[in-house]
Each structure stands twice: as structure tokens, then as C-alpha cells.
Design a protein around this motif. Structure first.
Motif, PDB file in Angstrom:
ATOM      1  N   SER A   1     -18.860 -30.881  22.344  1.00  0.00           N
ATOM      2  CA  SER A   1     -17.405 -30.909  22.177  1.00  0.00           C
ATOM      3  C   SER A   1     -16.960 -32.295  21.723  1.00  0.00           C
ATOM      4  N   ALA A   2     -15.972 -32.332  20.847  1.00  0.00           N
ATOM      5  CA  ALA A   2     -15.437 -33.600  20.351  1.00  0.00           C
ATOM      6  C   ALA A   2     -13.916 -33.519  20.340  1.00  0.00           C
ATOM      7  N   VAL A   3     -13.282 -34.566  20.860  1.00  0.00           N
ATOM      8  CA  VAL A   3     -11.825 -34.641  20.888  1.00  0.00           C
ATOM      9  C   VAL A   3     -11.345 -35.303  19.605  1.00  0.00           C
ATOM     10  N   ARG A   4     -10.456 -34.623  18.880  1.00  0.00           N
ATOM     11  CA  ARG A   4      -9.881 -35.168  17.658  1.00  0.00           C
ATOM     12  C   ARG A   4      -8.372 -34.948  17.697  1.00  0.00           C
ATOM     13  N   CYS A   5      -7.625 -35.895  17.158  1.00  0.00           N
ATOM     14  CA  CYS A   5      -6.179 -35.749  17.080  1.00  0.00           C
ATOM     15  C   CYS A   5      -5.709 -35.939  15.643  1.00  0.00           C
TER      16      CYS A   5
ATOM     17  N   GLY B   1      -2.129 -36.636  14.105  1.00  0.00           N
ATOM     18  CA  GLY B   1      -0.780 -36.924  14.583  1.00  0.00           C
ATOM     19  C   GLY B   1      -0.763 -36.785  16.089  1.00  0.00           C
ATOM     20  N   ASN B   2       0.155 -35.985  16.601  1.00  0.00           N
ATOM     21  CA  ASN B   2       0.168 -35.736  18.037  1.00  0.00           C
ATOM     22  C   ASN B   2      -0.352 -34.338  18.362  1.00  0.00           C
ATOM     23  N   THR B   3      -1.193 -33.812  17.481  1.00  0.00           N
ATOM     24  CA  THR B   3      -1.809 -32.499  17.687  1.00  0.00           C
ATOM     25  C   THR B   3      -3.289 -32.678  18.017  1.00  0.00           C
ATOM     26  N   LEU B   4      -3.737 -31.997  19.057  1.00  0.00           N
ATOM     27  CA  LEU B   4      -5.136 -32.075  19.479  1.00  0.00           C
ATOM     28  C   LEU B   4      -5.943 -31.003  18.755  1.00  0.00           C
ATOM     29  N   LEU B   5      -7.067 -31.408  18.190  1.00  0.00           N
ATOM     30  CA  LEU B   5      -7.981 -30.491  17.532  1.00  0.00           C
ATOM     31  C   LEU B   5      -9.264 -30.443  18.350  1.00  0.00           C
TER      32      LEU B   5
END
Length: 242
Positions: free
Chosen positions: A160-164, A166-170
Motif C-alpha cells: 500500500s502507498a499513500v498518495r495525495c 491536492g487535498n484528495t487521498l489516492l
């Protein structure tokens, strides 16, 4: 060099051909419209990609069910042994649902005023949750002994990888808007101490105090975390010599 020389004539033809190719490509891209003022709306791109991911996941889930049905019908001793070993690893790999005492952390953007705008004279980047803020919380909770974790409604695994944007989480092909909620099963007291000791979390809390971003920590008596539903990608394999 003379304008009548063969080299000049060949060069002129080549330039004309290249110009024609570029013009044709531009026209094909623009469908006959002006492309000078065209811009890309990243939110639309992300939403389109998310829809394609959801469709692909549904198709993959159906194919996996077919594979499981075929695999369970007639197994050789070697395959049966391998499946038994794999089933024993499914829990630590995040492939089974779990529940237990947990700690839940929620991060949210600063509140807008009655007109829907942020306070004047403030950098908008200071008023939203960023990728590093979510990642700092995740890292701190793992360091604090988290046994299993979920971000929003998805189970977190090693890939799993956290990506943003703008202010949206992908996350794993899906998009989420704040507040961003991280839930981790484990010793809540130990994880809270780890959050207090994490520099990234401490930095985020300064913005919480200065610009009123949201940061809440709540113990949960019994949290239910789903199994990871994505694909497990094989990155390497080798055959043992007998």
C-alpha cells in the motif's frame, strides 16, 4: 552553401515534412479546436482512473472466484501443500478480516468561513492535510506496535502507498476526500505514545493549533478491519532444484 545545392533542397523537403507531421498531430489531438488554452483537470483524470480501477477490480474478483473454484476441485499433493502454506500466511499478509481493540486517528482540513472561503492572507497549502501528514501518522502507528491497519475503508498491506493529489487521498486506485481516518488494531496507549514522539505528527499539530485543522485520536473498543481485496502482485520467483 548555395540555395540551389542538393543538400539545401533535401533539407528544405525534410523541414516541410516535419512541419506537416506536427500540424497533423496537433489537429488530431485538438479535433479541429484551438489547443493553446486547453488545460488538464486533474480531478477529472483521477475520477476517470478511479472508475476504471473499480471496473478492473470487479472483473478480477470474478476471475479469482473462478480460479478458486477450479483449484479446489482436484489438487495434486504439491499444490495442496503450497495452498496450505499460503493459507497460513494470509492473516499476517492482511488477507483475512480481523477485529480487536484499536486506535483511530482522523485528520481534516481547516474549516472554511460562511462564504465557503478560507481566511484571507493565509497560504491555502497551510490549511489542508498533505500526504506527509497521513504518512507520519501511519508510520507512527506501525512503530507503536500496530498489528493491522485500515485507511478509510481499505486494509493496508505491505504494497500500500499513500498518495495525495491536492487535498484528495489516492489509495490503491481509489480516491477519498478529508477527513482521512486511520484505524489500527493494537495497544492504544503504546500507539498514542508513538504518535507523540513522531516529528511529522508534531509538525502537523502546530498547524492544527495555528490554523484549526482537525486532528482527533480516539480509542476503539472493538474495530472491524476488512481483508485486503486488491491484487497480490508477484514480483519475483525461482524454481528450487531437486
Amino acid at each position: 552553401m548555395s540555395l540551389a545545392s542538393p543538400a539545401w533542397r533535401v533539407g528544405s523537403v525534410a523541414v516541410c515534412l516535419l512541419a506537416g507531421l506536427l500540424m497533423g498531430t496537433a489537429r488530431s489531438y485538438s479535433h479541429g479546436e484551438d489547443i493553446r488554452n486547453r488545460s488538464v483537470d486533474l480531478s477529472v483524470v483521477v475520477q476517470g482512473a478511479g472508475a476504471r480501477v473499480a471496473t478492473a477490480e470487479a472483473k478480477a474478483a470474478g476471475l479469482q472466484q473462478s480460479i478458486d473454484a477450479l483449484a479446489g476441485s482436484d489438487l495434486s499433493p504439491q499444490v495442496a501443500t503450497a495452498r496450505k502454506t499460503a493459507n497460513g500466511l494470509s492473516a499476517p499478509a492482511g488477507l483475512t478480516a480481523v477485529h480487536g481493540p484499536a486506535l483511530r486517528v482522523s485528520l481534516s482540513d481547516a474549516q472554511r468561513n460562511s462564504d465557503g472561503n478560507y481566511p484571507p492572507g493565509v497560504d491555502p497549502d497551510d490549511l489542508v492535510v498533505h500526504q506527509q501528514d497521513v504518512q507520519s501518522v501511519v508510520n507512527a502507528m506501525w512503530a507503536g506496535g500496530a498489528e493491522a491497519m485500515m485507511i478509510m475503508d481499505q486494509r493496508v498491506v505491505t504494497t500500500s502507498a499513500v498518495r495525495c493529489i491536492g487535498n484528495t487521498l489516492l489509495l490503491q486506485g481509489r480516491t477519498y476526500s478529508p477527513p482521512f481516518v486511520i484505524t489500527a488494531i493494537g495497544d492504544a496507549t503504546r500507539m498514542e505514545r508513538s504518535l507523540d514522539a513522531e516529528p511529522g505528527v508534531a509538525l502537523f499539530q502546530t498547524y492544527v493549533q495555528k490554523f484549526q485543522l482537525g486532528f482527533e485520536i480516539d480509542p476503539v473498543k472493538d474495530a472491524n478491519l476488512p481483508a485486503y481485496a486488491g491484487l497480490i502482485r508477484l514480483t519475483a520467483a525461482h524454481q528450487e532444484k531437486k
